[in-house]
Design a protein around this motif. Structure first.
Motif, mmCIF file in Angstrom:
data_model
loop_
_atom_site.group_PDB
_atom_site.id
_atom_site.type_symbol
_atom_site.label_atom_id
_atom_site.label_comp_id
_atom_site.label_asym_id
_atom_site.label_seq_id
_atom_site.Cartn_x
_atom_site.Cartn_y
_atom_site.Cartn_z
ATOM 1 N N LEU A 26 14.194 -54.133 51.348
ATOM 2 C CA LEU A 26 13.299 -53.047 51.750
ATOM 3 C C LEU A 26 12.694 -52.333 50.547
ATOM 4 N N SER A 27 11.624 -51.601 50.815
ATOM 5 C CA SER A 27 11.017 -50.764 49.780
ATOM 6 C C SER A 27 11.973 -49.623 49.437
ATOM 7 N N ARG A 28 11.706 -48.961 48.321
ATOM 8 C CA ARG A 28 12.563 -47.843 47.906
ATOM 9 C C ARG A 28 12.618 -46.770 48.985
ATOM 10 N N GLU A 29 11.472 -46.456 49.572
ATOM 11 C CA GLU A 29 11.434 -45.429 50.617
ATOM 12 C C GLU A 29 12.265 -45.837 51.829
ATOM 13 N N ASP A 30 12.180 -47.117 52.210
ATOM 14 C CA ASP A 30 12.965 -47.584 53.352
ATOM 15 C C ASP A 30 14.451 -47.659 53.019
ATOM 16 N N LYS A 31 14.784 -47.936 51.765
ATOM 17 C CA LYS A 31 16.192 -47.901 51.365
ATOM 18 C C LYS A 31 16.735 -46.480 51.500
ATOM 19 N N GLN A 32 15.940 -45.503 51.095
ATOM 20 C CA GLN A 32 16.352 -44.105 51.246
ATOM 21 C C GLN A 32 16.490 -43.753 52.728
ATOM 22 N N ARG A 33 15.559 -44.249 53.524
ATOM 23 C CA ARG A 33 15.628 -44.028 54.973
ATOM 24 C C ARG A 33 16.894 -44.661 55.548
ATOM 25 N N ALA A 34 17.235 -45.865 55.089
ATOM 26 C CA ALA A 34 18.440 -46.553 55.557
ATOM 27 C C ALA A 34 19.686 -45.736 55.220
ATOM 28 N N VAL A 35 19.754 -45.214 54.019
ATOM 29 C CA VAL A 35 20.906 -44.395 53.621
ATOM 30 C C VAL A 35 20.968 -43.141 54.495
ATOM 31 N N ARG A 36 19.818 -42.537 54.782
ATOM 32 C CA ARG A 36 19.786 -41.353 55.646
ATOM 33 C C ARG A 36 20.289 -41.705 57.051
ATOM 34 N N MET A 37 19.847 -42.853 57.586
ATOM 35 C CA MET A 37 20.282 -43.281 58.908
ATOM 36 C C MET A 37 21.790 -43.522 58.939
ATOM 37 N N LEU A 38 22.307 -44.159 57.892
ATOM 38 C CA LEU A 38 23.743 -44.412 57.819
ATOM 39 C C LEU A 38 24.524 -43.106 57.712
ATOM 40 N N GLU A 39 23.997 -42.158 56.954
ATOM 41 C CA GLU A 39 24.630 -40.839 56.835
ATOM 42 C C GLU A 39 24.672 -40.160 58.205
ATOM 43 N N GLU A 40 23.557 -40.202 58.931
ATOM 44 C CA GLU A 40 23.484 -39.566 60.246
ATOM 45 C C GLU A 40 24.459 -40.188 61.230
ATOM 46 N N ARG A 41 24.780 -41.464 61.048
ATOM 47 C CA ARG A 41 25.677 -42.182 61.950
ATOM 48 C C ARG A 41 27.135 -42.130 61.503
ATOM 49 N N GLY A 42 27.405 -41.373 60.439
ATOM 50 C CA GLY A 42 28.775 -41.168 59.999
ATOM 51 C C GLY A 42 29.345 -42.258 59.115
ATOM 52 N N ALA A 43 28.493 -43.116 58.573
ATOM 53 C CA ALA A 43 28.978 -44.236 57.765
ATOM 54 C C ALA A 43 29.765 -43.766 56.548
ATOM 55 N N PHE A 44 29.388 -42.645 55.973
ATOM 56 C CA PHE A 44 30.019 -42.220 54.735
ATOM 57 C C PHE A 44 31.348 -41.495 54.961
ATOM 58 N N LEU A 45 31.800 -41.472 56.207
ATOM 59 C CA LEU A 45 33.137 -40.967 56.499
ATOM 60 C C LEU A 45 34.178 -42.064 56.307
ATOM 61 N N LEU A 46 33.714 -43.297 56.237
ATOM 62 C CA LEU A 46 34.618 -44.441 56.096
ATOM 63 C C LEU A 46 34.975 -44.672 54.639
ATOM 64 N N ARG A 47 36.175 -45.173 54.430
ATOM 65 C CA ARG A 47 36.675 -45.457 53.085
ATOM 66 C C ARG A 47 35.837 -46.551 52.439
ATOM 67 N N ARG A 48 35.534 -46.393 51.163
ATOM 68 C CA ARG A 48 34.762 -47.342 50.350
ATOM 69 C C ARG A 48 33.337 -47.548 50.873
ATOM 70 N N SER A 49 32.849 -46.599 51.658
ATOM 71 C CA SER A 49 31.534 -46.748 52.269
ATOM 72 C C SER A 49 30.412 -46.757 51.240
ATOM 73 N N THR A 50 30.524 -45.934 50.220
ATOM 74 C CA THR A 50 29.451 -45.872 49.227
ATOM 75 C C THR A 50 29.266 -47.221 48.550
ATOM 76 N N GLU A 51 30.373 -47.876 48.206
ATOM 77 C CA GLU A 51 30.289 -49.188 47.565
ATOM 78 C C GLU A 51 29.670 -50.219 48.502
ATOM 79 N N GLU A 52 30.077 -50.204 49.769
ATOM 80 C CA GLU A 52 29.538 -51.173 50.726
ATOM 81 C C GLU A 52 28.052 -50.952 50.970
ATOM 82 N N VAL A 53 27.654 -49.696 51.089
ATOM 83 C CA VAL A 53 26.235 -49.397 51.294
ATOM 84 C C VAL A 53 25.438 -49.782 50.055
#
Length: 128
Positions: free
Chosen positions: A73-100
């Motif tokens: 994806l483009s840089r903007e869409d990558k940022q959007r993807a991270v925002r979507m994952l944040e909204e869905r609680g992805a970063f509450l999971l262990r080692r999530s930052t590395e996986e993302v």
């Protein structure tokens, strides 16, 4: 089962798929399954996915919504993807930052920068 019950289960199938859940026949229901009751009769059940594999399911869902692998994806869409994952609680999971970071094709620091920028914008909105 009535035709209406069949139609209900057919309509529910995409929701179950999006959740990573399975629709189970009544005889196979476990106590942890969610019974699906139609006209007072349990016609099926919803078996929710285990926590294991949750990050993969979250990433796959965002990829479906954005139309391709996160790393392409483009840089903007990558940022959007991270925002979507944040909204869905992805970063509450262990080692999530590395996986993302691996899925998006950026460093962990870049993911943290995206998150900090989003959180900073949200805080600025509260102050306005």
């Amino acid at each position: 089962m009535t035709a209406d019950g069949e139609a209900f289960l057919a309509a529910l199938a995409p929701v179950a798929d999006a959740l990573g859940a399975d629709i189970i026949r009544p005889a196979a229901l476990d106590p942890s399954d969610v019974p699906l009751v139609w006209d007072g009769v349990t016609i099926a059940g919803l078996r929710l996915p285990q926590l294991q594999g949750a990050m993969t399911r979250l990433i796959e869902g965002v990829e479906r919504e954005l139309g391709g692998p996160l790393g392409t994806l483009s840089r903007e869409d990558k940022q959007r993807a991270v925002r979507m994952l944040e909204e869905r609680g992805a970063f509450l999971l262990r080692r999530s930052t590395e996986e993302v970071a691996d899925a998006v094709g950026v460093s962990r620091i870049t993911v943290y920068n995206y998150l900090n920028a989003m959180r900073g914008a949200a805080e600025a909105g509260w102050r306005a």
